[in-house]
Motif scaffolding. Sequence first.
Motif, PDB file in Angstrom:
ATOM      1  N   LYS A  49       2.151  -3.295 -19.553  1.00 53.12           N
ATOM      2  CA  LYS A  49       3.210  -4.003 -18.830  1.00 53.12           C
ATOM      3  C   LYS A  49       2.988  -3.806 -17.331  1.00 53.12           C
ATOM      4  O   LYS A  49       2.881  -2.689 -16.842  1.00 53.12           O
ATOM      5  N   GLY A  50       2.907  -4.906 -16.604  1.00 54.92           N
ATOM      6  CA  GLY A  50       2.690  -4.847 -15.166  1.00 54.92           C
ATOM      7  C   GLY A  50       3.868  -4.223 -14.428  1.00 54.92           C
ATOM      8  O   GLY A  50       4.976  -4.111 -14.956  1.00 54.92           O
ATOM      9  N   ARG A  51       3.623  -3.848 -13.198  1.00 55.20           N
ATOM     10  CA  ARG A  51       4.637  -3.165 -12.395  1.00 55.20           C
ATOM     11  C   ARG A  51       5.279  -4.072 -11.345  1.00 55.20           C
ATOM     12  O   ARG A  51       6.126  -3.633 -10.595  1.00 55.20           O
ATOM     13  N   ASN A  52       4.859  -5.334 -11.233  1.00 57.75           N
ATOM     14  CA  ASN A  52       5.390  -6.267 -10.241  1.00 57.75           C
ATOM     15  C   ASN A  52       5.415  -5.616  -8.859  1.00 57.75           C
ATOM     16  O   ASN A  52       6.441  -5.566  -8.172  1.00 57.75           O
ATOM     17  N   ILE A  53       4.270  -5.133  -8.455  1.00 58.43           N
ATOM     18  CA  ILE A  53       4.119  -4.329  -7.241  1.00 58.43           C
ATOM     19  C   ILE A  53       4.576  -5.076  -5.988  1.00 58.43           C
ATOM     20  O   ILE A  53       5.294  -4.525  -5.156  1.00 58.43           O
ATOM     21  N   SER A  54       4.167  -6.325  -5.841  1.00 54.88           N
ATOM     22  CA  SER A  54       4.526  -7.089  -4.633  1.00 54.88           C
ATOM     23  C   SER A  54       6.036  -7.210  -4.480  1.00 54.88           C
ATOM     24  O   SER A  54       6.579  -7.037  -3.387  1.00 54.88           O
ATOM     25  N   TYR A  55       6.712  -7.491  -5.579  1.00 55.74           N
ATOM     26  CA  TYR A  55       8.164  -7.631  -5.543  1.00 55.74           C
ATOM     27  C   TYR A  55       8.820  -6.306  -5.179  1.00 55.74           C
ATOM     28  O   TYR A  55       9.696  -6.258  -4.299  1.00 55.74           O
ATOM     29  N   GLN A  56       8.409  -5.237  -5.839  1.00 55.59           N
ATOM     30  CA  GLN A  56       9.002  -3.920  -5.575  1.00 55.59           C
ATOM     31  C   GLN A  56       8.799  -3.509  -4.122  1.00 55.59           C
ATOM     32  O   GLN A  56       9.704  -2.987  -3.483  1.00 55.59           O
ATOM     33  N   ALA A  57       7.604  -3.751  -3.608  1.00 55.74           N
ATOM     34  CA  ALA A  57       7.320  -3.393  -2.210  1.00 55.74           C
ATOM     35  C   ALA A  57       8.108  -4.273  -1.245  1.00 55.74           C
ATOM     36  O   ALA A  57       8.625  -3.788  -0.237  1.00 55.74           O
TER      37      ALA A  57
ATOM     38  N   LYS B 279       0.836  -1.208   0.000  1.00 58.00           N
ATOM     39  CA  LYS B 279       0.000   0.000   0.000  1.00 58.00           C
ATOM     40  C   LYS B 279       0.871   1.259   0.000  1.00 58.00           C
ATOM     41  O   LYS B 279       0.597   2.208  -0.727  1.00 58.00           O
ATOM     42  N   THR B 280       1.922   1.253   0.795  1.00 58.12           N
ATOM     43  CA  THR B 280       2.838   2.398   0.847  1.00 58.12           C
ATOM     44  C   THR B 280       3.520   2.592  -0.496  1.00 58.12           C
ATOM     45  O   THR B 280       3.593   3.702  -1.020  1.00 58.12           O
ATOM     46  N   TYR B 281       4.007   1.504  -1.080  1.00 61.44           N
ATOM     47  CA  TYR B 281       4.663   1.578  -2.391  1.00 61.44           C
ATOM     48  C   TYR B 281       3.715   2.137  -3.441  1.00 61.44           C
ATOM     49  O   TYR B 281       4.090   2.996  -4.241  1.00 61.44           O
ATOM     50  N   MET B 282       2.482   1.658  -3.450  1.00 61.72           N
ATOM     51  CA  MET B 282       1.510   2.136  -4.434  1.00 61.72           C
ATOM     52  C   MET B 282       1.266   3.636  -4.293  1.00 61.72           C
ATOM     53  O   MET B 282       1.178   4.349  -5.284  1.00 61.72           O
ATOM     54  N   GLY B 283       1.180   4.105  -3.066  1.00 63.00           N
ATOM     55  CA  GLY B 283       0.984   5.537  -2.837  1.00 63.00           C
ATOM     56  C   GLY B 283       2.181   6.351  -3.288  1.00 63.00           C
ATOM     57  O   GLY B 283       2.041   7.365  -3.979  1.00 63.00           O
ATOM     58  N   GLU B 284       3.369   5.897  -2.922  1.00 65.66           N
ATOM     59  CA  GLU B 284       4.589   6.621  -3.287  1.00 65.66           C
ATOM     60  C   GLU B 284       4.867   6.583  -4.780  1.00 65.66           C
ATOM     61  O   GLU B 284       5.425   7.529  -5.336  1.00 65.66           O
ATOM     62  N   ALA B 285       4.486   5.493  -5.452  1.00 61.43           N
ATOM     63  CA  ALA B 285       4.730   5.356  -6.890  1.00 61.43           C
ATOM     64  C   ALA B 285       3.629   6.005  -7.727  1.00 61.43           C
ATOM     65  O   ALA B 285       3.702   5.990  -8.951  1.00 61.43           O
ATOM     66  N   GLY B 286       2.611   6.551  -7.064  1.00 64.33           N
ATOM     67  CA  GLY B 286       1.525   7.214  -7.793  1.00 64.33           C
ATOM     68  C   GLY B 286       0.609   6.244  -8.508  1.00 64.33           C
ATOM     69  O   GLY B 286      -0.074   6.619  -9.455  1.00 64.33           O
TER      70      GLY B 286
ATOM     71  N   ASN C 191      -1.843   4.640  -7.020  1.00 67.50           N
ATOM     72  CA  ASN C 191      -3.099   4.669  -6.297  1.00 67.50           C
ATOM     73  C   ASN C 191      -3.891   5.933  -6.622  1.00 67.50           C
ATOM     74  O   ASN C 191      -3.489   7.013  -6.238  1.00 67.50           O
ATOM     75  N   ALA C 192      -5.019   5.823  -7.313  1.00 67.70           N
ATOM     76  CA  ALA C 192      -5.818   7.014  -7.624  1.00 67.70           C
ATOM     77  C   ALA C 192      -6.826   7.292  -6.513  1.00 67.70           C
ATOM     78  O   ALA C 192      -6.800   8.346  -5.890  1.00 67.70           O
ATOM     79  N   THR C 193      -7.709   6.339  -6.246  1.00 70.56           N
ATOM     80  CA  THR C 193      -8.759   6.547  -5.242  1.00 70.56           C
ATOM     81  C   THR C 193      -8.478   5.820  -3.933  1.00 70.56           C
ATOM     82  O   THR C 193      -9.128   6.089  -2.936  1.00 70.56           O
ATOM     83  N   GLY C 194      -7.574   4.872  -3.946  1.00 70.94           N
ATOM     84  CA  GLY C 194      -7.285   4.076  -2.759  1.00 70.94           C
ATOM     85  C   GLY C 194      -8.045   2.762  -2.722  1.00 70.94           C
ATOM     86  O   GLY C 194      -7.782   1.923  -1.868  1.00 70.94           O
ATOM     87  N   GLN C 195      -8.990   2.566  -3.645  1.00 68.84           N
ATOM     88  CA  GLN C 195      -9.770   1.329  -3.648  1.00 68.84           C
ATOM     89  C   GLN C 195      -8.904   0.114  -3.948  1.00 68.84           C
ATOM     90  O   GLN C 195      -9.089  -0.940  -3.339  1.00 68.84           O
ATOM     91  N   THR C 196      -7.994   0.247  -4.893  1.00 66.93           N
ATOM     92  CA  THR C 196      -7.146  -0.894  -5.243  1.00 66.93           C
ATOM     93  C   THR C 196      -6.246  -1.261  -4.068  1.00 66.93           C
ATOM     94  O   THR C 196      -6.119  -2.433  -3.720  1.00 66.93           O
ATOM     95  N   ALA C 197      -5.643  -0.273  -3.438  1.00 68.29           N
ATOM     96  CA  ALA C 197      -4.785  -0.544  -2.279  1.00 68.29           C
ATOM     97  C   ALA C 197      -5.596  -1.160  -1.140  1.00 68.29           C
ATOM     98  O   ALA C 197      -5.122  -2.053  -0.443  1.00 68.29           O
ATOM     99  N   SER C 198      -6.827  -0.706  -0.968  1.00 69.20           N
ATOM    100  CA  SER C 198      -7.678  -1.257   0.090  1.00 69.20           C
ATOM    101  C   SER C 198      -8.046  -2.712  -0.161  1.00 69.20           C
ATOM    102  O   SER C 198      -8.395  -3.435   0.772  1.00 69.20           O
ATOM    103  N   SER C 199      -7.987  -3.143  -1.410  1.00 69.14           N
ATOM    104  CA  SER C 199      -8.382  -4.513  -1.745  1.00 69.14           C
ATOM    105  C   SER C 199      -7.285  -5.540  -1.462  1.00 69.14           C
ATOM    106  O   SER C 199      -7.527  -6.739  -1.522  1.00 69.14           O
ATOM    107  N   ILE C 200      -6.097  -5.081  -1.126  1.00 74.60           N
ATOM    108  CA  ILE C 200      -4.963  -5.998  -0.950  1.00 74.60           C
ATOM    109  C   ILE C 200      -5.141  -6.842   0.306  1.00 74.60           C
ATOM    110  O   ILE C 200      -5.527  -6.347   1.359  1.00 74.60           O
ATOM    111  N   TYR C 201      -4.865  -8.128   0.165  1.00 67.64           N
ATOM    112  CA  TYR C 201      -4.977  -9.067   1.276  1.00 67.64           C
ATOM    113  C   TYR C 201      -3.778 -10.010   1.261  1.00 67.64           C
ATOM    114  O   TYR C 201      -3.052 -10.105   0.274  1.00 67.64           O
TER     115      TYR C 201
END
Length: 146
Positions: A105-113, A13-20, A22-32
């Motif tokens: 192209k995906g961002r491999n968010i989990s790995y980056q975070a 969630k922090t990575y998504m916010g810092e990397a821009g 996250n627009a509304t926060g819904q996607t970050a809120s869905s992470i489990y």
Amino acid sequence: MEKYGPKIQEAIKTYMGEAGINATGQTASSIYSNIFETTNSIGIAVGGSKSFTVLHTGRRKGATPPPSTSIESWMKAKGIGPSSGRSLKSAAFAIARAIGKNGYKGRNISYQASLRIMNALLTDSSAAYIKDIEQHIKNSTSKNVN
């Protein structure tokens, strides 16, 4: 493992916010995160909404375009307006069509975070492992003493 899942979720969630991302926060809120165990291993599965999956893994060329209404909502949340006299709806449709045609192209968010917190997780899990081994040795030697 149970304490690492929430740490990984928060790092994502922090990575998504810092990397821009996250627009509304819904996607970050869905992470489990879910802990899983097999006969040979234990691990943490991380996931989220379909939006998270697409941002993470990408979208292949020639796939069905995403809904233009989702792109329109994203544009509104990011404060992005249409260009060259287009309506927001037609701009969102054009973007959705381009994503369908060209892919994303995906961002491999989990790995980056995870890279950001890996050293702390390794140190912590190593200490816990050593403690478990010491306890096992202590238990097994105390039973064998006559």
